[in-house]
Design an enzyme around this catalytic site. Structure first.
Site, PDB file in Angstrom:
ATOM      1  N   SER A   1       0.873  -1.182   0.000  1.00 31.59           N
ATOM      2  CA  SER A   1       0.000   0.000   0.000  1.00 31.59           C
ATOM      3  C   SER A   1       0.910   1.232   0.000  1.00 31.59           C
ATOM      4  O   SER A   1       2.074   1.131   0.412  1.00 31.59           O
ATOM      5  CB  SER A   1      -0.841  -0.019   1.275  1.00 31.59           C
ATOM      6  OG  SER A   1      -1.465   1.226   1.484  1.00 31.59           O
TER       7      SER A   1
ATOM      8  N   TYR B   1      -2.397  -1.018  10.683  1.00 28.08           N
ATOM      9  CA  TYR B   1      -2.323  -1.315   9.251  1.00 28.08           C
ATOM     10  C   TYR B   1      -0.967  -0.901   8.685  1.00 28.08           C
ATOM     11  O   TYR B   1      -0.307  -1.675   7.993  1.00 28.08           O
ATOM     12  CB  TYR B   1      -3.458  -0.592   8.534  1.00 28.08           C
ATOM     13  CG  TYR B   1      -3.489  -0.839   7.041  1.00 28.08           C
ATOM     14  CD1 TYR B   1      -3.777  -2.105   6.538  1.00 28.08           C
ATOM     15  CD2 TYR B   1      -3.232   0.182   6.137  1.00 28.08           C
ATOM     16  CE1 TYR B   1      -3.805  -2.335   5.167  1.00 28.08           C
ATOM     17  CE2 TYR B   1      -3.269  -0.035   4.777  1.00 28.08           C
ATOM     18  CZ  TYR B   1      -3.556  -1.298   4.292  1.00 28.08           C
ATOM     19  OH  TYR B   1      -3.581  -1.527   2.937  1.00 28.08           O
TER      20      TYR B   1
END
Ligand SMILES: NC(=O)c1ccc[n+]([C@@H]2O[C@H](COP(=O)([O-])OP(=O)(O)OC[C@H]3O[C@@H](n4cnc5c(N)ncnc54)[C@H](OP(=O)(O)O)[C@@H]3O)[C@@H](O)[C@H]2O)c1
Length: 308
Positions: free
Chosen positions: A141, A154
């Site tokens: 990401s 995350y």
């Protein structure tokens, strides 16, 4: 790009979002795809929709037994050949302030996004190493390169994926195995909704949280992110380039607007970047509710109370 129907592409978390799109896209482009996931009904739907072109296999990346069974099933489907390309896509986002995040949720985040990814990789590697060929594509990401507040768990998991992938890239190169990271920015999938479910859980569990005003802004922030979200095809194309391009890159940031944002943010001094991010999510002294009383363990002297 050399297209070969012989090449077996195994994708984790292919029952939704990026993974499902990539499975369908690559299959339509003529590659042999094995879509894996936890939900048997959706796997059956994917196989049916593809007219039997996409094979499907049950795989929960957090379960050792499930991984072992999936490897056996992929072997059966490929007459012992295994995967040529492994796309480690399964993952989810978890949003909560680190001061309130439970240890169980932090571990769960890493179990899926980090330990699951590594366990699946190790399970599919031996045949690639024997053949001295293969590609591993880890879906990280932009959150593996920059940090937004409230997404610490995350980000921690994706930073770990980045470091592990960098290391794997060097360790596997002598075996002819190429490792790439695909780093998406906001993509229109179930990801944001699932992250919001985590926010709601924390919001309802901590009605007195000093982060209340930040929780309250979460919907607005999601709306903003949804507006910017790109179509998953951007990611599928990057996966195709990483899987079949002659010279795969170490990193693919998609869409282009996220690459620009990453470039700009990474050039700001840390204190400026922090200030931009804090304002964005509402983490200002004015907005965060005063902490009425903080009780913390103070070594062997017992507990201390701090009045706000
Ligand atoms: N969408 C974005 O904006 C975005 C941005 C950057 C990075 N990413 C990354 O892209 C990847 C895919 O996310 P997405 O956007 O496609 O989200 P999504 O629509 O929520 O899909 C996530 C997929 O991962 C699967 N999954 C979750 N835990 C799993 C497990 N233990 N075992 C097997 N499968 C599991 C889900 O299956 P179930 O339905 O069974 O849960 C689902 O198929 C993730 O790694 C995410 O971090 C997404």
């Amino acid at each position: 790009m050399s297209k070969s129907n012989q090449q077996v592409v195994v994708i984790t978390g292919a029952t939704a979002g990026i993974g499902r799109h990539a499975a369908e896209y690559l299959s339509e482009r003529g590659y042999r795809v094995i879509a894996t996931g936890r939900n048997p009904a959706i796997l059956a739907e994917i196989a049916h929709k593809s007219g039997g072109k996409v094979d499907t296999v049950r795989l929960d990346v957090t379960s050792e037994e499930s991984i072992a069974a999936a490897v056996r099933e992929v072997d059966r489907l490929t007459a012992g050949h295994g995967a040529d390309v492994l796309v480690n896509n399964a993952g989810y986002g978890m949003a909560a302030p680190l001061a309130e995040l439970t240890d169980a949720d932090l571990r769960k985040q890493f179990d899926t996004n980090v330990f699951g990814l590594m366990a699946v990789t190790r399970a599919f590697l031996p045949q690639m190493m024997q053949r001295r060929a293969g590609r591993i594509i880890n879906i990280s990401s932009i959150g593996g390169r920059i940090t937004f507040p409230m997404f610490g768990a995350y980000h921690g998991s994706k930073y770990a994926v980045e470091a592990l992938s960098d290391c794997l890239r060097m360790e596997l190169r002598p075996f002819g195995i190429r490792v790439s990271l695909v780093e998406p920015g906001p993509i229109a999938t179930e990801f944001a909704n699932r992250s919001m479910a985590e926010v709601s859980k924390y919001k309802s569990q901590a009605p007195e949280s000093p982060y209340g005003p930040v929780y309250a802004r979460a919907d607005r922030l999601k709306e903003l992110s949804d507006k910017q979200a790109a179509h998953p095809i951007k990611v599928s194309r990057a996966i195709e380039r990483a899987a079949f391009g002659r010279w795969p890159s170490a990193r693919y940031v998609v869409p282009f607007s996220s690459a620009v944002m990453l470039w700009v943010l990474s050039r700001l001094p840390t204190s400026w970047r922090d200030a931009v991010m804090r304002r964005f999510v509402g983490l200002t002294a004015k907005l965060v509710k005063p902490v009425a009383q903080v009780t913390a363990a103070a070594g062997s002297s017992g507990k201390r109370s701090v009045a706000a």
